[in-house]
Design an enzyme around this catalytic site. Structure first.
Site, short mmCIF file in Angstrom:
data_model
loop_
_atom_site.label_atom_id
_atom_site.label_comp_id
_atom_site.label_asym_id
_atom_site.label_seq_id
_atom_site.Cartn_x
_atom_site.Cartn_y
_atom_site.Cartn_z
N ARG A 44 37.80 33.49 40.68
CA ARG A 44 38.51 32.07 40.22
C ARG A 44 37.93 30.74 40.75
O ARG A 44 37.28 30.93 42.13
CB ARG A 44 39.94 32.32 40.50
CG ARG A 44 40.66 33.37 40.08
CD ARG A 44 41.95 33.44 40.21
NE ARG A 44 42.71 34.67 39.57
CZ ARG A 44 42.75 35.80 39.92
NH1 ARG A 44 42.26 36.06 41.24
NH2 ARG A 44 43.42 36.76 39.30
N HIS A 162 43.03 41.73 38.94
CA HIS A 162 43.99 41.63 38.06
C HIS A 162 45.24 42.36 38.58
O HIS A 162 45.05 43.42 39.31
CB HIS A 162 43.84 42.24 36.70
CG HIS A 162 42.72 41.01 36.01
ND1 HIS A 162 42.12 41.54 35.08
CD2 HIS A 162 42.80 39.69 36.17
CE1 HIS A 162 41.26 40.63 34.48
NE2 HIS A 162 41.70 39.48 35.06
#
Length: 556
Positions: A44, A162
């Protein structure tokens, strides 16, 4: 009906040709490495901006990024060879080497902001002629590439960080080797390019952190106990001593270890006048310089005491005239003052004058004048004069040594005593300093290597011994050079060299002569029709031309 808010949008990812177009745009090494980390490691944008140099682990079998991601969960993402290449290029070229952040601001070295990353991606996308690109699209591209290559969902989940609906904070454990193979599968370069990257990174991956400026601290004296004992023994007996040895064996280091009272130290005695001025300044600091030289040495200090007594006596007489009733008392005090005057400290008359003033007053004084001033300020064998380097020995310096030796005990260092200068050192004791033995050289190498990350210490030790020939300065300089490398790898050790400690023989003339002989032999063989001799002479010519290259390559 299904509400618009309940519809889960598919992640937008770049196509392979779009990613290649984006990477082909001209950009600085930082942004190129940033794009690689986002698109090939799936970070990210906040994770990439917060990535520190300590999060990069090159020393493991699988080079990887280990950091704390979203929801404060530790995440490990292997780096394929493409990422290793661009990241290493950036780390080695950035100006702010002390910044903890991998992707730092190019102006101040601070943490890179999300806004800066977004603006950079927009600019590069426009240059590449593709639609607007934001940093999170590169993360989606990473996940899409993994899925396109049939990477199991469990591995994708672990690589991208995730969390499932059921276990939102638990990562599925997958072996590092499986991760590496999965990430390597999206490196679409040719096999030759990947092989070349693997060779370049082989020696780099063991290094856990980017380069840090490591300097060798204070070292203990190694292998010089006997020489130091002999120097101290000569000093106690006021014996003039020469410390003789090649450059770099530690002569200056030994002289610096000499501790005694009344020691004057100078770097050299050349030029003679400057050296004498330095000696005079040292004497002035301790109040022993007589600027008027030896002719007034004996009478100057008594006259100073007499002047002080006369001044004090005049004061007493003035007091007596002012008070006749206490005349006898003042006379008595005057007598006491005369007795007290004999305790005036034995300080040279020039001690109260600033040395710069003395230096200006004697600006035109010759070398002989400064010599007389220095010699007239000291008693015989009262001071020890330590000369750090006499390598620039000349006849004028030799004559100066003869004069200084009348009053000073001299301890000096020089590489060798040449025949024309033997007459100046005929009564000097000599301490020979040799190169360190193998055992002592290994001790010094261990001291210099303390705290350094060295991949192959045995190889490093052997190489340093070979290049230094036991010369202490060469050992220290080689180790300093190695510690400045991004990684003390085997290739870095093989490339390091030092010629200062070894005697060099120029073989250029001999090689050229042999080469000319072989070339002439080739033409001669051709002339007599001997094809075998002609071929052999050609092979010899080629070997002579390439012998240095082959010797260097096969040298271990």
């Amino acid at each position: 009906m299904t509400s618009r808010s309940s519809i889960q949008k598919l992640p937008k990812a770049l196509a392979q040709d779009e990613l290649e177009a984006l990477q082909s745009v001209r950009m600085n090494p930082r942004d190129r490495a940033l794009i690689a980390v986002l698109s090939r490691c799936g970070l990210r944008v906040s994770e990439a901006c917060s990535l520190t140099v300590d999060n990069i682990h090159w020393s493991t079998g699988t080079p990887s990024l280990r950091f704390t991601g979203k929801r404060n969960k530790e995440r490990v993402v292997p780096m394929n060879l493409e990422v290793q290449d661009v990241l290493r290029e950036w780390l080695e070229s950035r100006h702010f080497s002390d910044s903890p952040y991998v992707f730092c601001n190019l102006r101040n070295g601070q943490r890179l902001s999300r806004k800066t990353v977004w603006a950079a991606m927009k600019t590069y996308a426009q240059r590449a002629g593709i639609r607007h690109v934001h940093p999170h699209m590169l993360r989606h591209t990473f996940g899409t590439d993994l899925a396109d290559r049939n990477v199991p969902v469990e591995r994708i989940k672990d690589l991208m960080g995730h969390a499932s609906i059921e276990t939102s904070s638990i990562y599925i454990s997958v072996s590092a080797e499986q991760k590496r193979h999965s990430v390597d599968r999206i490196d679409r370069r040719s096999r030759l390019s990947r092989w070349w990257s693997r060779q370049k990174n082989r020696d780099y991956r063991f290094f856990a952190q980017p380069r840090k400026q490591l300097h060798i601290g204070v070292l203990q004296t190694v292998g010089r106990d006997e020489e130091l004992r002999q120097l101290k023994d000569n000093l106690s007996k006021s014996i003039d001593t020469l410390v003789i040895g090649p450059i770099g064996v530690g002569k200056s280091h030994l002289l610096a270890l000499i501790e005694a009272e009344n020691v004057l130290k100078v770097k050299t005695l050349s030029p003679a006048k400057e050296a004498l001025i330095n000696i005079a300044e040292e004497l002035h600091k301790i109040g022993r310089l007589c600027p008027d030289g030896p002719d007034k040495e004996e009478g100057e200090r008594p006259r100073a005491r007499q002047q002080q007594a006369e001044m004090k006596g005049e004061t007493l007489i003035a007091d007596a005239g002012a008070d006749q009733d206490n005349n006898q008392s003042h006379i008595t005090e005057g007598g006491d003052a005369s007795e007290t005057d004999h305790s005036v400290p034995n300080i040279a008359p020039g001690a109260s004058i600033p040395f710069e003033t003395i230096k200006k007053q004697h600006a035109r004084t010759t070398v002989q004048g400064w010599t007389d001033m220095v010699l007239g300020s000291v008693e015989k064998n009262e001071f020890v004069l330590i000369v750090d380097d006499l390598s620039d020995m000349t006849s004028s310096v030799g004559r100066l040594i003869d004069k200084l030796n009348r009053k000073f005990t001299i301890i000096a260092a020089l590489p060798e005593v040449r025949r024309p200068h033997e007459k100046h050192f005929w009564k000097f004791d000599r301490v020979e300093i040799e190169h360190l033995s193998t055992a002592d050289a290994k001790k010094l190498i261990r001291q210099c290597a303390a705290g350094a990350n060295i991949e192959d210490y045995a190889m490093t030790e052997t190489r340093v011994l070979q290049q230094s020939a036991g010369n202490p300065r060469a050992i220290i300089e080689i180790m300093e050079r190695l510690r400045k490398e991004p990684a003390v790898t085997r290739s870095a050790v093989r490339d390091v060299s030092h010629t200062g400690a070894r005697a060099q023989i120029d073989l250029t003339f001999a090689v050229v002569l042999i080469l000319l002989f072989v070339v002439a032999a080739r033409f001669f063989m051709r002339g007599i029709g001997s094809m075998e001799g002609y071929v052999l002479a050609g092979i010899g010519s080629a070997l002579l031309v390439g012998i240095r290259f082959f010797m260097y390559r096969f040298k271990r």
